[in-house]
Design a protein around this motif. Structure first.
Motif, PDB file in Angstrom:
ATOM      1  N   ALA A 192      -9.106  -5.793  -7.347  1.00 65.82           N
ATOM      2  CA  ALA A 192      -8.134  -6.135  -6.310  1.00 65.82           C
ATOM      3  C   ALA A 192      -7.985  -7.647  -6.179  1.00 65.82           C
ATOM      4  O   ALA A 192      -6.870  -8.153  -5.978  1.00 65.82           O
ATOM      5  N   SER A 216      -5.276   3.686  -8.870  1.00 67.01           N
ATOM      6  CA  SER A 216      -6.494   4.083  -8.156  1.00 67.01           C
ATOM      7  C   SER A 216      -6.277   5.372  -7.383  1.00 67.01           C
ATOM      8  O   SER A 216      -7.135   6.259  -7.375  1.00 67.01           O
ATOM      9  N   GLY A 245       2.279   1.755  -3.496  1.00 70.94           N
ATOM     10  CA  GLY A 245       1.234   2.137  -4.438  1.00 70.94           C
ATOM     11  C   GLY A 245       0.708   3.536  -4.191  1.00 70.94           C
ATOM     12  O   GLY A 245       0.540   4.329  -5.125  1.00 70.94           O
ATOM     13  N   ALA A 246       0.455   3.866  -2.927  1.00 73.20           N
ATOM     14  CA  ALA A 246      -0.067   5.192  -2.606  1.00 73.20           C
ATOM     15  C   ALA A 246       0.959   6.272  -2.920  1.00 73.20           C
ATOM     16  O   ALA A 246       0.621   7.325  -3.474  1.00 73.20           O
ATOM     17  N   GLY A 259      -8.299  -0.700   1.055  1.00 71.47           N
ATOM     18  CA  GLY A 259      -7.623  -0.915  -0.209  1.00 71.47           C
ATOM     19  C   GLY A 259      -8.314  -0.221  -1.374  1.00 71.47           C
ATOM     20  O   GLY A 259      -8.956   0.819  -1.220  1.00 71.47           O
ATOM     21  N   VAL A 260      -8.192  -0.810  -2.545  1.00 68.02           N
ATOM     22  CA  VAL A 260      -8.758  -0.221  -3.761  1.00 68.02           C
ATOM     23  C   VAL A 260     -10.267  -0.008  -3.652  1.00 68.02           C
ATOM     24  O   VAL A 260     -10.775   1.052  -4.047  1.00 68.02           O
ATOM     25  N   PHE A 297       0.837  -1.198   0.000  1.00 70.06           N
ATOM     26  CA  PHE A 297       0.000   0.000   0.000  1.00 70.06           C
ATOM     27  C   PHE A 297       0.870   1.246   0.000  1.00 70.06           C
ATOM     28  O   PHE A 297       0.583   2.226  -0.697  1.00 70.06           O
ATOM     29  N   THR A 321      -3.077  -0.145  -7.057  1.00 73.25           N
ATOM     30  CA  THR A 321      -3.237   0.864  -6.005  1.00 73.25           C
ATOM     31  C   THR A 321      -2.769   2.231  -6.488  1.00 73.25           C
ATOM     32  O   THR A 321      -3.428   3.249  -6.255  1.00 73.25           O
ATOM     33  N   GLY A 329      -8.550   4.216   1.590  1.00 72.47           N
ATOM     34  CA  GLY A 329      -7.646   3.297   0.912  1.00 72.47           C
ATOM     35  C   GLY A 329      -6.819   2.507   1.903  1.00 72.47           C
ATOM     36  O   GLY A 329      -6.588   1.302   1.724  1.00 72.47           O
TER      37      GLY A 329
END
Length: 329
Positions: free
Chosen positions: A79, A96, A18-19, A172-173, A15, A93, A168
């Motif tokens: 996901a 998104s 991705g974030a 998550g997504v 995460f 992620t 998120g």
């Protein structure tokens, strides 16, 4: 199978990567002028509204359930499709986060209006203001537009950045796209126009619920990052509850206190004049230079939000791992 279950959810590190990547892409390119996923959702939601609209809360609740529920379901399916592929999960992620946050475009629009105001070009500022908020630009002079911009930067920091990252981190997504869907529905039908007073009730209430934690996190981080923690905290405590919005109140009050300025007062939406309570009444009137200060505070809050969400996931992950070890001991 132990190996399969351990990869069924995006790891805290996944995460984080991705974030961070999604925020970096937003910082570099912002929102596209055409083909934005949120705009596509808006068109789909409008088509659903065209078929379902009745002047009734129940039909509005169905509209909200169909639009938000289908978005969450699509996010969950996406996901699930990449759950055993860490690199693909990180990429999903990141994509998104980029699709749902709008911090860079928010800052660009705010500074563009600020530049027009600084140059004395009120016509250009009035032309750009609807890109940022729904107020009637023709009814506003320069100082009123500057105040509108600062208030919009504060509120949209919560709605367009912090709230999305919070959900998120939690879900998550599906949490990312679901929060953005709810927030978009509120902007489309959650206002008190004759057409949407009843139909949009469910979207407005759901947005209040979904936005509650992100608004408080925004207020906390603005208090920490604003340079005047005492002023921000005092304004939050004294004035947030006066605001008609349960979520905009803490955010705008904390920004006002952190920046040492006075927000709130008379405004106009769609020909309807509202007299809102003043936030941080001890502050000075908003000046054009405060727009850039608000944008910089918004960016600091964004960075702290990423750190808080990633840290929270790491702590929860460590606690969960410790609990599993004790159970298996």
């Amino acid at each position: 199978m132990p190996g399969r279950s351990s990869t069924s959810r995006l790891s805290p590190d996944g995460f984080a990567y991705g974030a961070a990547a999604g925020l970096a892409v937003d910082l570099l390119i912002g929102d596209p002028r055409r083909g934005h996923p949120v705009a596509a959702f808006g068109r789909a939601a409008a088509a659903v509204e065209h078929r379902l609209h009745h002047d009734h809360r129940g039909w509005g609740a169905l509209h909200t359930a169909v639009c938000a529920g289908s978005t969450v379901a699509l996010g969950a399916l996406a996901a699930r499709a990449v759950r055993n592929r860490p690199a693909a999960a990180v990429a999903l992620t990141a994509a998104s986060v980029w699709a749902v946050v709008g911090g860079t475009t928010l800052g660009r629009e705010a500074r563009a209006i600020g530049g027009a105001l600084a140059a004395g070009d009120l016509d250009v500022a009035r032309e750009r203001l609807p890109h940022l908020c729904g107020r009637d630009p023709q009814s506003l002079d320069g100082p009123a537009m500057a105040r509108a911009v600062v208030e919009s930067v504060a509120e949209n920091t919560s709605d367009a950045v912090v709230g999305a990252l919070f959900w998120g981190a939690v879900a998550g997504v599906p949490g990312l796209v679901g929060f953005r869907a709810v927030n978009t529905l509120d902007a489309m039908v959650g206002h008190k126009s004759p057409r949407h007073r009843r139909f949009g009730w469910a979207s407005a209430r759901l947005d209040d619920v979904a936005g509650w934690p992100g608004a408080r996190l925004t207020a906390v981080l603005a208090t920490v990052a604003g340079g005047n923690p005492r002023g921000a905290l005092n304004a939050w405590r004294a004035d947030a509850a006066k605001h008609p919005s349960p979520n905009a109140g803490p955010v705008e009050a904390s920004f006002a206190g952190a920046l040492g300025i006075r927000l709130g007062g008379t405004l106009s939406y769609g020909g309807r004049v509202e007299h809102r309570p003043v936030l941080n009444g001890e502050g000075r009137a908003v000046e054009v230079t405060d727009i850039d200060r608000a944008v910089r505070l918004s960016r600091r809050v964004t960075g702290l939000t990423l750190a808080a969400c990633v840290g929270g996931r790491l702590i929860i992950g460590a606690l969960a791992a410790s609990t599993r070890k004790r159970r298996n001991a």
